[in-house]
Design an enzyme around this catalytic site. Structure first.
Site, PDB file in Angstrom:
ATOM      1  N   ASP A 105       0.789  -1.227   0.000  1.00  0.00           N
ATOM      2  CA  ASP A 105       0.000   0.000   0.000  1.00  0.00           C
ATOM      3  C   ASP A 105       0.826   1.283   0.000  1.00  0.00           C
ATOM      4  O   ASP A 105       0.269   2.385  -0.069  1.00  0.00           O
ATOM      5  CB  ASP A 105      -0.966   0.000   1.198  1.00  0.00           C
ATOM      6  CG  ASP A 105      -0.256  -0.240   2.546  1.00  0.00           C
ATOM      7  OD1 ASP A 105       0.913   0.156   2.688  1.00  0.00           O
ATOM      8  OD2 ASP A 105      -0.875  -0.827   3.455  1.00  0.00           O
ATOM      9  N   HIS A 120       6.681  -7.623  -1.174  1.00  0.00           N
ATOM     10  CA  HIS A 120       5.652  -8.118  -2.094  1.00  0.00           C
ATOM     11  C   HIS A 120       5.279  -7.098  -3.162  1.00  0.00           C
ATOM     12  O   HIS A 120       4.208  -7.175  -3.756  1.00  0.00           O
ATOM     13  CB  HIS A 120       4.406  -8.547  -1.313  1.00  0.00           C
ATOM     14  CG  HIS A 120       4.621  -9.797  -0.518  1.00  0.00           C
ATOM     15  ND1 HIS A 120       3.886 -10.128   0.597  1.00  0.00           N
ATOM     16  CD2 HIS A 120       5.516 -10.812  -0.684  1.00  0.00           C
ATOM     17  CE1 HIS A 120       4.319 -11.293   1.082  1.00  0.00           C
ATOM     18  NE2 HIS A 120       5.308 -11.709   0.337  1.00  0.00           N
ATOM     19  N   ASN A 215       1.183  -7.122  18.086  1.00  0.00           N
ATOM     20  CA  ASN A 215       0.027  -7.704  17.401  1.00  0.00           C
ATOM     21  C   ASN A 215      -1.157  -7.664  18.366  1.00  0.00           C
ATOM     22  O   ASN A 215      -0.967  -7.678  19.579  1.00  0.00           O
ATOM     23  CB  ASN A 215       0.327  -9.151  16.974  1.00  0.00           C
ATOM     24  CG  ASN A 215      -0.578  -9.633  15.841  1.00  0.00           C
ATOM     25  OD1 ASN A 215      -1.798  -9.498  15.908  1.00  0.00           O
ATOM     26  ND2 ASN A 215       0.023 -10.217  14.811  1.00  0.00           N
TER      27      ASN A 215
END
Ligand code: APR
Length: 248
Positions: A105, A120, A215
């Protein structure tokens, strides 16, 4: 307990020589982008075959409407959140040497991070599969649809890594190189399920480095790899951690 762990993690960041960061979809959740897995995960609602290279090549007309909806109509319009901004600040103050993101993004760069590997790839550009011309996503008019090369009319593919596609060699080498010399890695918002990216924190650990994990829930790393697990939303934890590192 969380306060104590934040102080401990801050101490490690202050004393480490080569701290790197590894981010996953969880860091962008507070920018309004859903993660891929877990609660509200994209792959619960969409079939991930749209990003399988073989399926996409054979079925562009089925894949493209989903790609457009997820990655261009939605993700392309998001803004960095306080977690991205905190990491950019820690890079500026010299506490973070390199950031490896699985996200496509580009929000880390929008927040100001400069030293980055996009493991990625990115949604920002596409290329023609015939003449290899590179096209900016912002230049796409979406007519005709699926979109075609402005020069030769060939089919376009987004420059993010599809399932079944190789990670670009240079990106792999750079990321691995930093993981091999890192004495601390901060893992943020990743389930650790997608290889080969998921192995990078293990490389740091294997070479004697420490692992801090942020997380909202335990991941594949928490039990076996993480030396310090900071449970909570990336933006909240990273702001507190940054304040502790910079004594603000
Ligand atoms: N703060 C921190 N972590 C969060 C937050 C939050 N606000 N919200 C969710 N998370 C965590 C989830 O608990 C989960 O562990 O983020 C993680 C998201 O995991 P995934 O969706 O599996 O994302 P990621 O690990 O980046 O996926 C890897 O899979 O489909 C592919 O190519 C895609 O790069 C992606 C790869």
């Amino acid at each position: 307990m969380l306060d104590k762990n934040i102080q401990l993690a801050a101490q490690w960041i202050k004393t480490a020589q080569h701290t790197i960061v590894f981010t996953g979809a969880g860091i962008s959740v507070e920018s309004g982008i859903p993660p891929f897995r877990g609660e509200g995960g994209l792959w619960n609602n969409y079939n991930p075959q749209c990003v399988e290279l073989g399926y996409f090549t054979r079925n562009p007309k089925t894949s493209w409407p989903i790609l457009k909806e997820i990655f261009y109509d939605f993700m392309g319009k998001a803004h960095p959140n306080p977690a991205h901004i905190a990491l950019a600040k820690l890079e500026k103050t010299g506490h973070i040497k390199w950031l490896i993101t699985q996200n496509i993004d580009a929000l880390h760069q929008s927040a100001g991070t400069k030293n980055i590997s996009e493991y990625h790839g990115t949604i920002d550009t596409l290329h023609c599969r015939l003449c290899l011309k590179q096209i900016q996503a912002t230049d796409l008019k979406w007519k005709p649809f699926p979109p075609v090369c402005f020069d030769c009319g060939g089919p376009l593919k987004p420059d993010f890594v599809f399932f079944g596609e190789m990670i670009p060699v240079k990106t792999m080498e750079t990321s691995l190189g930093h993981a091999q010399i890192a004495d601390l890695i901060i893992v943020i918002g990743s389930t650790g399920e997608v290889m080969p990216a998921a192995m990078l924190p293990g490389v740091v650990k294997h070479n004697g480095g420490r692992v801090i994990e942020i997380n909202i829930e335990p991941s594949n790393y928490t039990e076996n790899l993480s030396d310090c697990f900071l449970k909570g939303k990336a933006s909240e934890i990273l702001q507190r951690l940054t304040n502790a590192v910079l004594n603000e």
